[in-house]
Design an enzyme around this catalytic site. Structure first.
Site: not given
Length: 334
Positions: A285, A294
């Site tokens: 990310h 997440y």
């Protein structure tokens, strides 16, 4: 003579010159945009009661785009996220057109003003370790197909890879000798390195021994040597989840996809005490905000944190600041 409409030329330039040559976008992004435009052109042709080949740029108005997005949600039953992805494909094209065909600037501006839709953010579910284990036990590893599926599930859980990232992996991207790792190519063609557990390396070696692959060929293929597709993986996974639910009933209440293993990896890393910045690098990310979506702490992690807080009613001694006479004297002097 009737002037030639620029729509066919612009679409060709958008996909070949702009997306591939100039921006060098991934094949996955190009396919996503292609599918959106295939649907949009067919929808517009039906509304205009003509063939796709006879559509002109003037037919593709903001009202038509809005009706298309509404049809996607109401009839095709897509999620808000998918609807916004369709809109992004439309926005990208009309932004491209506005730069090259100024006479259509007003029409393009109207389409570009269509906003993305906000989606309710629900608490994400995650797979518990026993649920992950139950699913991984389902493939029959005595058969090549079962060994391949088991290796793929282990790889997804170990690396937290997106499904297409995993399906694109070739032997040359893996270091099998300790310390073992894999080089993954993620969104935006960004490369990241993920460590591999010894167990994952063993199943990958076993798979390659039974089904050897060239260094630059995908590892996960069907019986004919053709690379697996994401839809095929989802179909097989659904069968394994259904079988695993007989031993772990909680799985019957969850909608499990290949992406669920990515989320499970993040949650279990949090539970193991791994720093969120490390998890961000692990998942590939750019922003920590994405990782936080997440890497939600599971109930066990939250419960352990709660137990570390000693209730005031159970304290046998007063707080430290009340036991410090010098501090109390200083406070009284204020």
């Amino acid at each position: 003579m009737r002037p030639i409409d620029p729509l066919p030329r612009l679409l060709q330039e958008f996909f070949y010159s702009h997306m591939l040559e100039q921006r060098n976008l991934s094949a996955h992004t190009v396919r996503s945009y292609r599918d959106t435009w295939r649907l949009f052109l067919r929808f517009s042709a039906t509304r205009r009661k003509r063939s796709v080949a006879t559509l002109v740029l003037g037919d593709l108005t903001a009202a038509m785009a809005g009706a298309f997005l509404q049809q996607c949600e109401q009839e095709r039953k897509v999620t808000v996220g998918t609807r916004n992805c369709r809109l992004a494909a439309l926005h990208s094209f009309f932004s491209f057109v506005a730069e090259r065909e100024p006479i259509y600037a007003a029409q393009c501006a109207e389409v570009l003003r269509i906003p993305t839709k906000r989606e309710a953010i629900r608490a994400p579910f995650y797979l518990e370790p026993d649920e992950v284990d139950a699913i991984m036990l389902q493939p029959d590893r005595t058969r090549l197909e079962g060994l391949r599926d088991h290796a793929l599930l282990c790889f997804l859980y170990n690396t937290g890879a997106r499904i297409q990232e995993a399906l694109d992996v070739s032997p040359q991207r893996i270091r099998f000798d300790p310390p073992s790792y894999v080089r993954l190519i993620g969104k935006g063609k960004k490369e990241r390195i993920c460590p591999l557990w010894p167990e994952t390396v063993l199943v990958l070696k076993a798979l390659l021994k039974r089904q050897p692959r060239a260094d630059n060929d995908p590892i996960f293929v069907n019986r004919y040597g053709v690379p697996l597709g994401a839809s095929g993986v989802r179909y097989k996974l659904a069968q394994y989840v259904q079988a695993a639910a007989k031993t772990v009933p909680t799985l019957s209440l969850k909608r499990v996809s290949p992406h669920s293993f990515r989320h499970a990896a993040a949650v279990h890393l949090v539970a193991a005490g791994v720093d969120v910045t490390v998890i961000r690098s692990w998942l590939g990310h750019v922003s920590l905000d994405t990782t936080n979506h997440y890497a939600q702490a599971n109930l066990a992690t939250k419960r352990a944190a709660l137990e570390r807080l000693e209730p005031a009613s159970k304290r046998k001694r007063p707080p430290r600041w009340k036991r410090d006479n010098d501090l109390l004297a200083w406070l009284d002097s204020l």
